[in-house]
Design a protein around this motif. Structure first.
Motif, PDB file in Angstrom:
ATOM      1  N   LEU A 130       0.829  -1.209   0.000  1.00  0.00           N
ATOM      2  CA  LEU A 130       0.000   0.000   0.000  1.00  0.00           C
ATOM      3  C   LEU A 130       0.862   1.257   0.000  1.00  0.00           C
ATOM      4  N   ALA A 131       1.928   1.252   0.785  1.00  0.00           N
ATOM      5  CA  ALA A 131       2.823   2.415   0.811  1.00  0.00           C
ATOM      6  C   ALA A 131       3.435   2.658  -0.561  1.00  0.00           C
ATOM      7  N   CYS A 132       3.895   1.589  -1.204  1.00  0.00           N
ATOM      8  CA  CYS A 132       4.489   1.719  -2.531  1.00  0.00           C
ATOM      9  C   CYS A 132       3.464   2.235  -3.533  1.00  0.00           C
ATOM     10  N   ASP A 133       2.248   1.703  -3.483  1.00  0.00           N
ATOM     11  CA  ASP A 133       1.217   2.109  -4.438  1.00  0.00           C
ATOM     12  C   ASP A 133       0.789   3.557  -4.239  1.00  0.00           C
ATOM     13  N   LEU A 134       0.641   3.965  -2.987  1.00  0.00           N
ATOM     14  CA  LEU A 134       0.225   5.344  -2.720  1.00  0.00           C
ATOM     15  C   LEU A 134       1.236   6.344  -3.281  1.00  0.00           C
ATOM     16  N   ILE A 135       2.507   6.105  -3.003  1.00  0.00           N
ATOM     17  CA  ILE A 135       3.527   7.052  -3.440  1.00  0.00           C
ATOM     18  C   ILE A 135       3.739   6.971  -4.951  1.00  0.00           C
ATOM     19  N   ASN A 136       3.746   5.760  -5.495  1.00  0.00           N
ATOM     20  CA  ASN A 136       3.941   5.644  -6.940  1.00  0.00           C
ATOM     21  C   ASN A 136       2.756   6.223  -7.713  1.00  0.00           C
ATOM     22  N   SER A 137       1.543   6.048  -7.191  1.00  0.00           N
ATOM     23  CA  SER A 137       0.357   6.590  -7.866  1.00  0.00           C
ATOM     24  C   SER A 137       0.326   8.107  -7.826  1.00  0.00           C
ATOM     25  N   ALA A 138       1.049   8.697  -6.875  1.00  0.00           N
ATOM     26  CA  ALA A 138       1.087  10.159  -6.770  1.00  0.00           C
ATOM     27  C   ALA A 138       2.111  10.780  -7.708  1.00  0.00           C
ATOM     28  N   TYR A 139       2.799   9.950  -8.492  1.00  0.00           N
ATOM     29  CA  TYR A 139       3.849  10.455  -9.378  1.00  0.00           C
ATOM     30  C   TYR A 139       3.295  11.454 -10.396  1.00  0.00           C
ATOM     31  N   VAL A 140       4.009  12.558 -10.535  1.00  0.00           N
ATOM     32  CA  VAL A 140       3.707  13.569 -11.542  1.00  0.00           C
ATOM     33  C   VAL A 140       5.026  13.965 -12.195  1.00  0.00           C
ATOM     34  N   PRO A 150       1.658  20.461 -14.243  1.00  0.00           N
ATOM     35  CA  PRO A 150       0.779  19.435 -13.673  1.00  0.00           C
ATOM     36  C   PRO A 150       0.702  19.577 -12.160  1.00  0.00           C
ATOM     37  N   SER A 151      -0.489  19.433 -11.621  1.00  0.00           N
ATOM     38  CA  SER A 151      -0.673  19.572 -10.172  1.00  0.00           C
ATOM     39  C   SER A 151      -0.470  18.229  -9.483  1.00  0.00           C
ATOM     40  N   SER A 152       0.103  18.273  -8.302  1.00  0.00           N
ATOM     41  CA  SER A 152       0.312  17.061  -7.513  1.00  0.00           C
ATOM     42  C   SER A 152      -0.935  16.782  -6.685  1.00  0.00           C
ATOM     43  N   PRO A 153      -1.175  15.519  -6.313  1.00  0.00           N
ATOM     44  CA  PRO A 153      -2.312  15.201  -5.450  1.00  0.00           C
ATOM     45  C   PRO A 153      -2.215  15.932  -4.121  1.00  0.00           C
ATOM     46  N   ALA A 154      -3.357  16.100  -3.474  1.00  0.00           N
ATOM     47  CA  ALA A 154      -3.404  16.862  -2.219  1.00  0.00           C
ATOM     48  C   ALA A 154      -2.884  16.069  -1.027  1.00  0.00           C
ATOM     49  N   LEU A 155      -2.905  14.747  -1.103  1.00  0.00           N
ATOM     50  CA  LEU A 155      -2.595  13.900   0.052  1.00  0.00           C
ATOM     51  C   LEU A 155      -1.183  14.162   0.580  1.00  0.00           C
ATOM     52  N   GLU A 156      -1.104  14.435   1.884  1.00  0.00           N
ATOM     53  CA  GLU A 156       0.176  14.743   2.518  1.00  0.00           C
ATOM     54  C   GLU A 156       0.605  13.677   3.519  1.00  0.00           C
ATOM     55  N   GLU A 157      -0.366  13.029   4.157  1.00  0.00           N
ATOM     56  CA  GLU A 157      -0.031  12.105   5.236  1.00  0.00           C
ATOM     57  C   GLU A 157      -0.956  10.901   5.202  1.00  0.00           C
ATOM     58  N   CYS A 158      -0.399   9.757   5.559  1.00  0.00           N
ATOM     59  CA  CYS A 158      -1.191   8.542   5.719  1.00  0.00           C
ATOM     60  C   CYS A 158      -0.828   7.925   7.065  1.00  0.00           C
ATOM     61  N   VAL A 159      -1.848   7.529   7.837  1.00  0.00           N
ATOM     62  CA  VAL A 159      -1.630   6.867   9.121  1.00  0.00           C
ATOM     63  C   VAL A 159      -2.261   5.481   9.053  1.00  0.00           C
ATOM     64  N   LEU A 160      -1.427   4.454   9.200  1.00  0.00           N
ATOM     65  CA  LEU A 160      -1.890   3.070   9.192  1.00  0.00           C
ATOM     66  C   LEU A 160      -1.820   2.534  10.613  1.00  0.00           C
ATOM     67  N   SER A 161      -2.959   2.096  11.123  1.00  0.00           N
ATOM     68  CA  SER A 161      -3.024   1.576  12.484  1.00  0.00           C
ATOM     69  C   SER A 161      -2.926   0.056  12.465  1.00  0.00           C
ATOM     70  N   VAL A 162      -2.007  -0.490  13.267  1.00  0.00           N
ATOM     71  CA  VAL A 162      -1.841  -1.940  13.389  1.00  0.00           C
ATOM     72  C   VAL A 162      -1.694  -2.288  14.865  1.00  0.00           C
ATOM     73  N   ASP A 163      -1.783  -3.571  15.178  1.00  0.00           N
ATOM     74  CA  ASP A 163      -1.609  -4.014  16.558  1.00  0.00           C
ATOM     75  C   ASP A 163      -0.214  -3.649  17.053  1.00  0.00           C
ATOM     76  N   ARG A 164      -0.117  -3.390  18.354  1.00  0.00           N
ATOM     77  CA  ARG A 164       1.159  -2.976  18.936  1.00  0.00           C
ATOM     78  C   ARG A 164       2.277  -3.975  18.641  1.00  0.00           C
ATOM     79  N   SER A 165       1.936  -5.274  18.626  1.00  0.00           N
ATOM     80  CA  SER A 165       2.938  -6.314  18.393  1.00  0.00           C
ATOM     81  C   SER A 165       3.502  -6.278  16.976  1.00  0.00           C
ATOM     82  N   GLN A 166       2.807  -5.586  16.065  1.00  0.00           N
ATOM     83  CA  GLN A 166       3.220  -5.554  14.666  1.00  0.00           C
ATOM     84  C   GLN A 166       3.816  -4.207  14.256  1.00  0.00           C
ATOM     85  N   LEU A 167       3.969  -3.293  15.214  1.00  0.00           N
ATOM     86  CA  LEU A 167       4.395  -1.942  14.881  1.00  0.00           C
ATOM     87  C   LEU A 167       5.764  -1.909  14.217  1.00  0.00           C
ATOM     88  N   GLU A 168       6.742  -2.562  14.825  1.00  0.00           N
ATOM     89  CA  GLU A 168       8.115  -2.475  14.318  1.00  0.00           C
ATOM     90  C   GLU A 168       8.228  -3.109  12.935  1.00  0.00           C
TER      91      GLU A 168
END
Length: 496
Positions: A130-140, A150-168
């Motif tokens: 998902l991280a790769c797709d988001l950034i690659n899809s924003a390519y201009v 050409p204008s860049s997409p508006a998206l500036e930040e993405c927050v993905l929530s996962v279980d604490r055990s999977q954070l690292e």
């Protein structure tokens, strides 16, 4: 765009979109269940009414939904739960990225990775894609002067929530996906640049700039005078027809304190290919600026490797030249001597990629490599064989070939193995030299690899023919950034 990993969704959001990945069975978990409950069953009603079916890569944008602080929600289908796979996830991840980037949202939040991960696809696996797709899809592409930038997409930040055990683990995966996409951006920029700008000298300057940016990188430029002294007659036979001097560009990433055998990546960098004296048809010749996409991919990988500080020793070699038909150009029938000492009868000057690559492969011997992988937009025959879906892979080391195929499956940047049997070598027989540079129309991708194999006898070697996947033609014309994901996954697997 910043992509962060947390163990809970942010309490406050500003102009945000909440991303919900949902299966076709309509079973809701996590944030989706909360939103459905607080909206009096609106999500379940969408299923019941057929407005959203949860099919693979289906998207539906909703506004002002109760149960979330986000101003909009994007529903993305995953298909049937029992058929969920990495391929399904890639399709849905790309669809989600395209849809959210089309909105004015500046923030993206999601806890769906927790609810859809399983024993085959962890939250980290999902987050990397998902991280790769988001950034690659924003390519201009904005490196050429235009009145309407050409204008860049508006998206500036993405927050993905996962279980604490999977954070690292997930944070590491996001870094990998982000760096892979950033490498793809560089590859696409170099491929898309006009050929009067992206010359061999320009590539040399970019390599030196990359070394300035990353402390682990050092860059060496070998000019034509040095090539002449070394005896790189095959390379020089291509570059001598152009006013743009050829360059052999070497980028070294020292990822280990102890000197270990490096992985060497070699890229064909023909910055424009007219075909030389064996000139190409004029139709679509503008796309021959993409004949350096193998070199561009080396740049992208070296940038990503250095950004991640991968504990591997990786060397990128770019054979940069322009193939032009002036009065000094090589002729069909010329015989040249390569750096290896083998002589080559040039029957077709449009088979120039293998001429620059063969001297680059011989040059790679000095690094005593663990593995050498070259990549090139080498043959139209590869497009006939595999279309625009997969690269062809051939080589002298089955373990490396298998590892590349596996990396392609994991990344979705696929390659397919073709045979490199000795039976094909006779097609390169010459009456006047050790070999000819073409072997006729039959098995053109294989005989091109057969040619290169004669210069790769001193190390484990694989060749990627990327002619079908390096760029897209037509209305959406542009460099694809492939095979950077394939190669990065190969390197990740070497570490893991």
């Amino acid at each position: 765009m910043q992509i962060n990993v947390a163990n809970r969704l942010p309490r406050t959001t500003d102009n945000a979109c909440q991303l919900l990945f949902l299966f076709a069975d309509g079973r809701l978990k996590g944030a989706a269940r909360k939103i459905d409950k607080e909206s009096d069953g609106q999500l379940k009603a969408l299923y019941a009414n057929g407005d959203f079916k949860g099919e693979k890569a289906e998207t539906l944008l909703l506004h002002a939904m109760p149960g979330t602080t986000a101003s909009r929600i994007l529903l993305v289908g995953l298909g049937e739960r029992k058929t969920f796979s990495a391929n399904v996830w890639r399709a849905s991840s790309k669809a989600a990225s395209k849809a959210v980037l089309a909105t004015p949202a500046t923030q993206l939040i999601s806890d769906s990775l927790n609810t859809i991960s399983d024993e085959t696809l962890s939250a980290a696996d999902l987050a990397e894609q998902l991280a790769c797709d988001l950034i690659n899809s924003a390519y201009v592409f904005d490196l050429h002067p235009r009145r309407d930038t050409p204008s860049s997409p508006a998206l500036e930040e993405c927050v993905l929530s996962v279980d604490r055990s999977q954070l690292e683990e997930t944070a590491t995966a996001v870094q990998r996906g982000t760096s892979t996409a950033t490498g793809m951006h560089l590859t696409r920029d170099l491929g898309n640049l006009a050929p009067n700008i992206c010359t061999p000298s320009y590539l040399a300057e970019r390599a030196e700039a990359l070394a300035t940016e990353h402390a682990s990188l050092t860059t060496t430029i070998v000019d034509e005078e040095a090539m002449e002294a070394m005896g790189m007659g095959a390379f020089l036979a291509v570059s001598r027809g152009s006013q743009q001097a050829g360059k052999l560009i070497v980028m070294e990433h020292q990822g280990q304190k102890r000197a270990g055998k490096p992985i060497v990546l070699v890229g064909k960098g023909v910055t424009f290919d007219t075909g030389g004296i064996s000139i190409k048809p004029s139709e679509s010749m503008d796309e021959m600026k993409y004949d350096m996409c193998g070199a561009a991919s080396v740049f992208g990988v070296m940038h990503a490797v250095a950004s991640l500080q991968l504990p591997l020793n990786v060397i990128g070699i770019v054979a940069a030249a322009e193939n032009m038909p002036d009065g000094n150009a090589a002729r069909p029938g010329d015989v040249v001597t390569s750096l290896s000492g083998q002589s080559i009868e040039i029957l077709n000057t449009d088979a120039e990629g293998r001429l620059v690559l063969c001297d680059a492969l011989t040059y790679a011997e000095r690094f005593k490599p663990d593995t050498v992988i070259d990549m090139a937009t080498l043959t139209g025959a590869c497009i006939i064989a595999l279309g625009h879906v997969a690269s062809a892979v051939l080589g002298n080391h089955q373990e490396t070939i298998d590892a590349l195929v596996a990396a392609g499956e994991r990344s979705g940047d696929r390659c397919w193995s073709l045979p490199l049997w000795d039976d094909y070598q006779t097609q390169l027989d010459s009456n006047f030299a050790d070999m000819a540079n073409i072997g006729g129309r039959p098995a053109g991708t294989i005989t091109a690899a057969c040619f290169l194999s004669r210069f790769a006898t001193q190390f484990n070697w694989a060749h990627l023919d990327i002619a079908g996947i390096a760029w897209t033609s037509g209305k959406d014309k542009g460099a694809s950034g492939r095979p950077v994901p394939l190669l990065m996954n190969y390197l990740f697997n070497r570490l893991d």
